[in-house]
Design a protein around this motif. Sequence first.
Motif, short mmCIF file in Angstrom:
data_model
loop_
_atom_site.label_atom_id
_atom_site.label_comp_id
_atom_site.label_asym_id
_atom_site.label_seq_id
_atom_site.Cartn_x
_atom_site.Cartn_y
_atom_site.Cartn_z
N GLY A 1 8.01 -28.37 14.13
CA GLY A 1 8.08 -27.02 14.65
C GLY A 1 9.22 -26.75 15.61
O GLY A 1 9.33 -25.66 16.17
N PHE A 2 10.12 -27.72 15.82
CA PHE A 2 11.19 -27.55 16.80
C PHE A 2 12.41 -26.83 16.22
O PHE A 2 13.34 -26.52 16.95
N GLU B 1 3.41 -26.19 23.55
CA GLU B 1 3.98 -27.51 23.85
C GLU B 1 5.41 -27.63 23.32
O GLU B 1 5.82 -28.67 22.79
N GLY B 2 6.17 -26.54 23.46
CA GLY B 2 7.58 -26.56 23.09
C GLY B 2 7.88 -26.35 21.63
O GLY B 2 9.04 -26.32 21.22
N GLU C 1 6.62 -17.96 29.11
CA GLU C 1 6.31 -19.26 29.74
C GLU C 1 4.90 -19.72 29.38
O GLU C 1 4.67 -20.90 29.08
N GLU C 2 3.96 -18.78 29.39
CA GLU C 2 2.57 -19.11 29.05
C GLU C 2 2.46 -19.55 27.59
O GLU C 2 1.76 -20.52 27.27
N PRO D 1 15.99 -29.97 21.25
CA PRO D 1 15.07 -29.95 22.39
C PRO D 1 13.96 -28.93 22.14
O PRO D 1 14.07 -28.08 21.26
N PRO D 2 12.89 -28.99 22.93
CA PRO D 2 11.86 -27.95 22.83
C PRO D 2 12.45 -26.58 23.15
O PRO D 2 13.42 -26.47 23.90
#
Length: 213
Positions: free
Chosen positions: A53-54, A184-185, A177-178, A142-143
């Motif tokens: 999923g990244f 989890e990124g 952010e939430e 990266p996430p």
Amino acid sequence: MVVDPYAAIGLQRNPFIGEEQLSEPDGIWLDRGFSEPPEPKARQLVQILGDKGFGKSSHLKYWRSHTGGSYCYYPPGLGRWKFPKIESIVYWDEGDRLPFILLIPALILASLTGTTIAVGTHRDLGFWAKLFGLKVTTIELPPVTPQLLQTWANLKIKAAIIPEQNCPVKLSLSEAEEIIEKAEGSWRTATDYLHIWAAAIAIKRAKTKSFST
């Protein structure tokens, strides 16, 4: 009176519906530093490493939209038993699932023909590629960050607005952010949460309009 929940907030649809469900993808792309596609016919393996999923598949598809070339997805199970095409540039999605007995001859053939392989993988394939003479470039995704998610989400919302209408919906940084914390990124999981977030806002607004008419 039945109110279309998305029309109630000025949208044609949920902005976070899957691209495959759209008749015409919205084409929104945000640069994360790896947008330049690999050079075809360069005797190389460009591997994108990252958790599920990244954004590995998204990058492969974006590159391919500029370079052309075969695209091969390797699913779990028996579907992974297929030999990839070898052309000037090829794309392997979930390439770590390619059975070793097929991976080795594919890399040898790619080296002999000067092929560029772009692969999304959870496992580093660089050792074997170098062994058979391919140059290796490794990109580690990266996430996704809250700032990037916020920018992308608001562009998606803008693309789904009904022409000549206003839409009050915008993703705030605190909401981003939430969502990132919950996801989890993972970009893919964050998109699922955004779909639910937009649907909840639309349903709430539609109920308000229904009661007021």
